[in-house]
Design a protein around this motif. Structure first.
Motif, PDB file in Angstrom:
ATOM      1  N   SER A   1      99.591 -52.722  72.995  1.00  0.00           N
ATOM      2  CA  SER A   1     100.036 -54.086  73.259  1.00  0.00           C
ATOM      3  C   SER A   1     100.635 -54.717  72.006  1.00  0.00           C
ATOM      4  O   SER A   1     101.697 -55.362  72.049  1.00  0.00           O
ATOM      5  CB  SER A   1      98.856 -54.916  73.767  1.00  0.00           C
ATOM      6  OG  SER A   1      99.237 -56.255  73.968  1.00  0.00           O
ATOM      7  N   ILE A   2      99.959 -54.524  70.868  1.00  0.00           N
ATOM      8  CA  ILE A   2     100.450 -55.068  69.594  1.00  0.00           C
ATOM      9  C   ILE A   2     101.794 -54.445  69.231  1.00  0.00           C
ATOM     10  O   ILE A   2     102.752 -55.144  68.874  1.00  0.00           O
ATOM     11  CB  ILE A   2      99.415 -54.827  68.474  1.00  0.00           C
ATOM     12  CG1 ILE A   2      98.173 -55.699  68.707  1.00  0.00           C
ATOM     13  CG2 ILE A   2     100.015 -55.125  67.101  1.00  0.00           C
ATOM     14  CD1 ILE A   2      96.973 -55.309  67.859  1.00  0.00           C
TER      15      ILE A   2
ATOM     16  N   PHE B   1      94.002 -50.667  82.124  1.00  0.00           N
ATOM     17  CA  PHE B   1      94.651 -50.156  80.922  1.00  0.00           C
ATOM     18  C   PHE B   1      95.895 -50.968  80.530  1.00  0.00           C
ATOM     19  O   PHE B   1      96.472 -50.735  79.485  1.00  0.00           O
ATOM     20  CB  PHE B   1      95.019 -48.678  81.102  1.00  0.00           C
ATOM     21  CG  PHE B   1      93.893 -47.747  80.763  1.00  0.00           C
ATOM     22  CD1 PHE B   1      93.810 -47.159  79.522  1.00  0.00           C
ATOM     23  CD2 PHE B   1      92.908 -47.473  81.690  1.00  0.00           C
ATOM     24  CE1 PHE B   1      92.762 -46.305  79.203  1.00  0.00           C
ATOM     25  CE2 PHE B   1      91.859 -46.620  81.390  1.00  0.00           C
ATOM     26  CZ  PHE B   1      91.787 -46.038  80.139  1.00  0.00           C
ATOM     27  N   SER B   2      96.292 -51.907  81.382  1.00  0.00           N
ATOM     28  CA  SER B   2      97.422 -52.771  81.032  1.00  0.00           C
ATOM     29  C   SER B   2      96.975 -54.225  80.865  1.00  0.00           C
ATOM     30  O   SER B   2      97.777 -55.138  80.937  1.00  0.00           O
ATOM     31  CB  SER B   2      98.511 -52.667  82.113  1.00  0.00           C
ATOM     32  OG  SER B   2      97.974 -53.031  83.379  1.00  0.00           O
TER      33      SER B   2
ATOM     34  N   VAL C   1      96.761 -44.325  81.181  1.00  0.00           N
ATOM     35  CA  VAL C   1      95.608 -43.482  81.506  1.00  0.00           C
ATOM     36  C   VAL C   1      95.919 -42.025  81.175  1.00  0.00           C
ATOM     37  O   VAL C   1      95.066 -41.306  80.658  1.00  0.00           O
ATOM     38  CB  VAL C   1      95.207 -43.641  82.991  1.00  0.00           C
ATOM     39  CG1 VAL C   1      94.065 -42.714  83.338  1.00  0.00           C
ATOM     40  CG2 VAL C   1      94.823 -45.084  83.290  1.00  0.00           C
ATOM     41  N   THR C   2      97.139 -41.581  81.446  1.00  0.00           N
ATOM     42  CA  THR C   2      97.531 -40.213  81.124  1.00  0.00           C
ATOM     43  C   THR C   2      97.419 -39.969  79.625  1.00  0.00           C
ATOM     44  O   THR C   2      96.892 -38.941  79.183  1.00  0.00           O
ATOM     45  CB  THR C   2      98.979 -39.949  81.590  1.00  0.00           C
ATOM     46  OG1 THR C   2      99.070 -40.233  82.987  1.00  0.00           O
ATOM     47  CG2 THR C   2      99.372 -38.506  81.341  1.00  0.00           C
ATOM     48  N   PHE C   3      97.887 -40.921  78.834  1.00  0.00           N
ATOM     49  CA  PHE C   3      97.809 -40.803  77.374  1.00  0.00           C
ATOM     50  C   PHE C   3      96.355 -40.733  76.929  1.00  0.00           C
ATOM     51  O   PHE C   3      95.987 -39.917  76.076  1.00  0.00           O
ATOM     52  CB  PHE C   3      98.536 -41.987  76.726  1.00  0.00           C
ATOM     53  CG  PHE C   3      98.610 -41.892  75.233  1.00  0.00           C
ATOM     54  CD1 PHE C   3      99.405 -40.939  74.614  1.00  0.00           C
ATOM     55  CD2 PHE C   3      97.879 -42.755  74.434  1.00  0.00           C
ATOM     56  CE1 PHE C   3      99.475 -40.846  73.240  1.00  0.00           C
ATOM     57  CE2 PHE C   3      97.947 -42.673  73.048  1.00  0.00           C
ATOM     58  CZ  PHE C   3      98.749 -41.717  72.456  1.00  0.00           C
ATOM     59  N   GLU C   4      95.504 -41.567  77.516  1.00  0.00           N
ATOM     60  CA  GLU C   4      94.077 -41.576  77.181  1.00  0.00           C
ATOM     61  C   GLU C   4      93.431 -40.231  77.501  1.00  0.00           C
ATOM     62  O   GLU C   4      92.641 -39.697  76.723  1.00  0.00           O
ATOM     63  CB  GLU C   4      93.373 -42.704  77.947  1.00  0.00           C
ATOM     64  CG  GLU C   4      91.869 -42.631  77.991  1.00  0.00           C
ATOM     65  CD  GLU C   4      91.198 -42.860  76.640  1.00  0.00           C
ATOM     66  OE1 GLU C   4      89.987 -42.642  76.557  1.00  0.00           O
ATOM     67  OE2 GLU C   4      91.883 -43.236  75.670  1.00  0.00           O
ATOM     68  N   VAL C   5      93.764 -39.657  78.671  1.00  0.00           N
ATOM     69  CA  VAL C   5      93.202 -38.362  79.073  1.00  0.00           C
ATOM     70  C   VAL C   5      93.634 -37.266  78.107  1.00  0.00           C
ATOM     71  O   VAL C   5      92.838 -36.405  77.727  1.00  0.00           O
ATOM     72  CB  VAL C   5      93.591 -38.021  80.535  1.00  0.00           C
ATOM     73  CG1 VAL C   5      93.252 -36.574  80.870  1.00  0.00           C
ATOM     74  CG2 VAL C   5      92.882 -38.956  81.505  1.00  0.00           C
ATOM     75  N   ILE C   6      94.904 -37.311  77.675  1.00  0.00           N
ATOM     76  CA  ILE C   6      95.396 -36.304  76.723  1.00  0.00           C
ATOM     77  C   ILE C   6      94.622 -36.396  75.409  1.00  0.00           C
ATOM     78  O   ILE C   6      94.206 -35.383  74.841  1.00  0.00           O
ATOM     79  CB  ILE C   6      96.913 -36.477  76.484  1.00  0.00           C
ATOM     80  CG1 ILE C   6      97.688 -36.078  77.746  1.00  0.00           C
ATOM     81  CG2 ILE C   6      97.377 -35.644  75.300  1.00  0.00           C
ATOM     82  CD1 ILE C   6      99.149 -36.451  77.718  1.00  0.00           C
TER      83      ILE C   6
END
Length: 199
Positions: free
Chosen positions: A18-19, A107-108, A33-38
């Protein structure tokens, strides 16, 4: 930096994305969420490597207990640990399937993440103040420990609530010693992480 310590790496990912977005810097062009899972997959590999000998021992004990009744007394502690691990995984597994859309939308939402980080901070303060009195080893782990830690892990599906911080809180405030709560917490992470990758 936030991945190996109990301060919610997922919450920090949301805040920093966000920043960076507000600053006009580049952010990952994929679902958060995909990025977090990776990112979590890296943690999963590291934890599985660290506990590799225990994983092999527990895996063998589980199936030997079922297939070789004559060895059940010897294999019972490890089999019991596996059953408690399954029980502890159920709340997060059900929550992940039932509330998947809500979790993805979280996540958003940086404001929700900010509130969740305050919950994580509260958990860590509770551990610091009351958590180190527990004396029960992993051999004394019981059904209520598994259910309680599983429910705390369910809360941690929200970004900002640390999974390890919340499960440690559930274990240590329930009377488990730090090592017992930490080890069980890391084992709880493995099936949930694999489930998240599949989902």
């Amino acid at each position: 930096f936030s991945e190996p310590i109990p301060i919610s790496s997922s919450g920090h990912l949301v805040l920093f994305q966000s920043i960076f977005a507000k600053m006009g810097l580049m952010v990952p062009q994929m679902n958060d969420v995909t990025f977090e899972v990776i990112v979590d997959t890296g943690s999963l590999i590291a934890i599985m490597y660290y506990y590799r000998h225990d994983i092999v021992r527990l895996f063998k004990a589980f199936f030997r207990y079922i297939g070789k009744p004559e060895q059940r007394d010897e294999l019972l502690p490890d089999f019991r640990f596996c059953i408690l691990l399954i029980v502890a995984t159920i709340p997060a597994a059900l929550g992940g399937v039932l509330f998947n859309d809500y979790i993805e939308s979280a996540f958003s939402n940086p404001k929700l993440v900010g509130c969740s980080l305050l919950i994580t901070a509260t958990f860590l303060m509770l551990i610091h103040k009351f958590g180190y009195k527990g004396k029960r080893s992993v051999k004394k782990l019981n059904l209520w420990d598994a259910i309680r830690m599983g429910c705390f892990q369910l809360l941690a599906l929200l970004p900002g609530i640390s999974r390890s911080g919340s499960t440690l809180t559930g274990g240590m405030l329930g009377g488990l010693e730090q090592k017992a709560a930490r080890d069980f917490s890391f084992f709880m992470f493995m099936p949930v992480s694999v489930g998240a990758i599949i989902l």
